[in-house]
Design a protein around this motif. Structure first.
Motif, PDB file in Angstrom:
ATOM      1  N   THR A 133       0.949  -1.289   0.323  1.00 31.06           N
ATOM      2  CA  THR A 133       0.320  -0.050  -0.134  1.00 31.06           C
ATOM      3  C   THR A 133       1.134   1.006  -0.336  1.00 31.06           C
ATOM      4  O   THR A 133       1.760   0.989   0.293  1.00 31.06           O
ATOM      5  CB  THR A 133      -0.749   0.271   1.409  1.00 31.06           C
ATOM      6  OG1 THR A 133      -0.309  -0.231   2.780  1.00 31.06           O
ATOM      7  CG2 THR A 133      -1.949  -1.320   1.350  1.00 31.06           C
ATOM      8  N   VAL A 134      -0.051   2.626  -0.305  1.00 30.51           N
ATOM      9  CA  VAL A 134       0.897   3.560  -0.335  1.00 30.51           C
ATOM     10  C   VAL A 134       1.629   3.298   1.065  1.00 30.51           C
ATOM     11  O   VAL A 134       2.760   4.376   1.464  1.00 30.51           O
ATOM     12  CB  VAL A 134       0.158   5.175  -0.996  1.00 30.51           C
ATOM     13  CG1 VAL A 134       1.738   6.809  -0.771  1.00 30.51           C
ATOM     14  CG2 VAL A 134      -0.172   4.320  -2.151  1.00 30.51           C
ATOM     15  N   ALA A 155       3.363   9.738  -7.070  1.00 32.84           N
ATOM     16  CA  ALA A 155       1.765   9.134  -8.492  1.00 32.84           C
ATOM     17  C   ALA A 155       3.191   8.551  -9.297  1.00 32.84           C
ATOM     18  O   ALA A 155       2.713   7.287 -10.283  1.00 32.84           O
ATOM     19  CB  ALA A 155       1.442   9.998  -8.554  1.00 32.84           C
ATOM     20  N   ARG A 171      -0.029   0.272  -9.604  1.00 31.64           N
ATOM     21  CA  ARG A 171      -0.390   1.525  -8.778  1.00 31.64           C
ATOM     22  C   ARG A 171      -0.365   0.329  -7.243  1.00 31.64           C
ATOM     23  O   ARG A 171      -1.029  -0.578  -7.167  1.00 31.64           O
ATOM     24  CB  ARG A 171      -1.757   2.030  -8.941  1.00 31.64           C
ATOM     25  CG  ARG A 171      -2.720   2.654  -7.878  1.00 31.64           C
ATOM     26  CD  ARG A 171      -3.677   3.663  -8.558  1.00 31.64           C
ATOM     27  NE  ARG A 171      -3.282   3.916  -9.411  1.00 31.64           N
ATOM     28  CZ  ARG A 171      -3.919   4.914 -10.299  1.00 31.64           C
ATOM     29  NH1 ARG A 171      -5.920   4.101 -10.959  1.00 31.64           N
ATOM     30  NH2 ARG A 171      -4.250   5.281 -11.721  1.00 31.64           N
ATOM     31  N   PRO A 172      -0.100   1.005  -5.741  1.00 34.22           N
ATOM     32  CA  PRO A 172      -0.290   0.191  -5.035  1.00 34.22           C
ATOM     33  C   PRO A 172      -1.932   0.003  -4.850  1.00 34.22           C
ATOM     34  O   PRO A 172      -2.661   0.139  -5.011  1.00 34.22           O
ATOM     35  CB  PRO A 172       0.355   0.877  -3.708  1.00 34.22           C
ATOM     36  CG  PRO A 172       1.135   2.247  -4.611  1.00 34.22           C
ATOM     37  CD  PRO A 172       0.539   2.376  -5.808  1.00 34.22           C
ATOM     38  N   PRO A 178      -5.037   4.954  -3.360  1.00 29.93           N
ATOM     39  CA  PRO A 178      -4.067   5.852  -4.354  1.00 29.93           C
ATOM     40  C   PRO A 178      -4.350   6.254  -5.921  1.00 29.93           C
ATOM     41  O   PRO A 178      -3.419   6.443  -6.304  1.00 29.93           O
ATOM     42  CB  PRO A 178      -3.168   3.742  -4.709  1.00 29.93           C
ATOM     43  CG  PRO A 178      -4.504   3.517  -3.724  1.00 29.93           C
ATOM     44  CD  PRO A 178      -5.296   4.152  -2.948  1.00 29.93           C
ATOM     45  N   LEU A 238      -3.855  10.138  -5.673  1.00 25.87           N
ATOM     46  CA  LEU A 238      -2.505  10.253  -5.302  1.00 25.87           C
ATOM     47  C   LEU A 238      -1.498  11.481  -5.635  1.00 25.87           C
ATOM     48  O   LEU A 238      -1.334  13.014  -5.679  1.00 25.87           O
ATOM     49  CB  LEU A 238      -1.598   9.344  -5.572  1.00 25.87           C
ATOM     50  CG  LEU A 238       0.118   9.743  -4.500  1.00 25.87           C
ATOM     51  CD1 LEU A 238      -0.255  10.049  -3.009  1.00 25.87           C
ATOM     52  CD2 LEU A 238       0.620   9.035  -5.023  1.00 25.87           C
TER      53      LEU A 238
END
Length: 405
Positions: free
Chosen positions: A343-344, A364, A371-372, A387, A390
């Motif tokens: 995850t971010v 980003a 993409r997380p 995300p 972002l």
């Protein structure tokens, strides 16, 4: 990728935040993903102090009742009342009990009197604003305070024949305040008085009073002060906003809750734009009220979506509005543990810093198509970073671990 992400992170300082932006914004919005954590408010206080000292910011606006906020503003600007009274009467949502909020108000008052025995010049004094309406998730306030304050201000200064009604007529139409604040009306539209004949008449009178205020502005500026006129404008837009909100509380259509959420953020946006007219403002509220994208929430009637105050203000101010979201690693006392590494929040948690500010568009771009995954919170009171959104943020402040307040 880890090195690239580390290169986007810097210490949480005013200068680091400003470097993310093309110019000093008139409204710098700092979001938070959960409420009630003093560690996040301490960070907000620290950033505001640096923005005051280094960037010329003079106002802070927080997600609290705009009318109650006048009590705090009077205290910090002129010493009206005491610190205890400001904390007890100047905040909604119980936030006057926060030690971090108390320290903010104490510091602002000390700053305003520090220059000399007469205090700082009016133009250099710090100002406080609540920018939420007088609303709770369970009910909305009576429009009495705002409507009678506006009427009283005008009645003392303009030809009585120009007033659309007397104070007695207002009082009769308003009735008792508990008619307006019935908590059952939030889930049962039939309990709301917002579409009664009296409420309809009050909406027209509020409109007439605001129009009279506008028409008499040159006279009122000469007779009182710009601050007095702006306070009357606050009363006017709050009265109109509350009456509009109550009207739609009585609605029975499927769009009812989406409309109410939207109307709340319209009131927020109007208050933020008014604060920004005085000079640069630091705004602090939940991420969902400040983001540029639509906000969403699942409520008892199902999912709702609406444009946030940040989206509305951004549409008006363009690059003079900036939004920095806050994301968190852990809130262990709420059951929120270490974020998953994909995850971010998990990627940022791997950085060595306890707190950092990240260039969100650059992050980003570093992540690209990889993409997380969205983080899922085990606690309803914490909203993880999305995300997919972002790149729409100007920055992200990341706090690795939030201790219990």
């Amino acid at each position: 990728m880890a090195t690239d992400i580390k290169d986007t992170a810097h210490a949480v300082e005013a200068a680091a935040v400003m470097r993310l932006l093309p110019a000093r914004p008139r409204l710098l919005a700092l979001g938070e993903p959960t409420h009630g954590e003093d560690a996040l408010l301490d960070l907000r206080n620290e950033l505001f102090r640096r923005l005051v000292e280094q960037e010329g910011y003079r106002t802070i606006a927080i997600e609290s009742d705009c009318l109650r906020g006048l009590v705090v503003d009077d205290y910090v600007t002129s010493g009206t009342g005491t610190l205890d009274e400001a904390m007890e009467r100047g905040f909604s949502h119980g936030w006057g009990a926060s030690a971090a909020n108390r320290e903010l108000v104490r510091w602002m008052r000390a700053y305003n009197v520090r220059a000399d025995s007469d205090g700082r010049p009016v133009s250099e004094r710090l100002r406080f604003a609540g920018f939420d309406g007088p609303l709770e998730i369970t009910h909305a306030a009576s429009p009495r305070q705002a409507l009678t304050a506006l009427h009283g201000y005008l009645a003392a200064r303009v030809d009585p024949d120009l007033l659309p009604c007397t104070a007695d007529i207002l009082d009769r139409l308003l009735g008792t305040d508990d008619r307006w604040t019935d908590t059952a009306a939030m889930t049962d539209p039939a309990r709301s008085v917002g579409q009664s004949a009296e409420a309809g008449r009050l909406r027209l009178l509020a409109d007439d009073l605001v129009a009279l205020l506008d028409a008499q502005t040159p006279h009122l500026l000469a007779a009182t002060s710009r601050d007095d006129v702006e306070r009357a404008r606050l009363y006017g837009r709050t009265a109109a906003g509350l009456l509009r909100y109550h009207h739609w509380m009585a609605d029975t259509s499927p769009a009812r809750m989406a409309r109410l959420c939207a109307l709340r953020d319209v009131m927020m946006a109007d208050n933020l734009l008014a604060a920004a007219a005085r000079g640069p403002v630091l705004v602090h509220a939940h991420n969902s009220h400040l983001q540029r994208e639509k906000s969403t929430m699942r409520m008892w009637e199902g999912p709702v979506e609406w444009w946030s105050a940040g989206a509305l203000v951004s549409a008006r101010l363009g690059e003079e509005y900036a939004f920095v979201a806050t994301a968190l690693g852990t809130i262990r006392h709420r059951g929120v543990g270490t974020p998953p590494p994909d995850t971010v929040e998990g990627l940022l948690y791997a950085l060595p810093e306890d707190r950092c500010v990240v260039d969100a568009p650059r992050l980003a771009a570093v992540l690209g198509d990889a993409r997380p995954a969205p983080r899922v919170s085990p606690w309803f009171g914490y909203a993880p970073l999305d995300p997919a959104r972002l790149a729409g943020n100007d920055g992200v402040v990341f706090v690795k671990d939030v201790p219990q307040s």
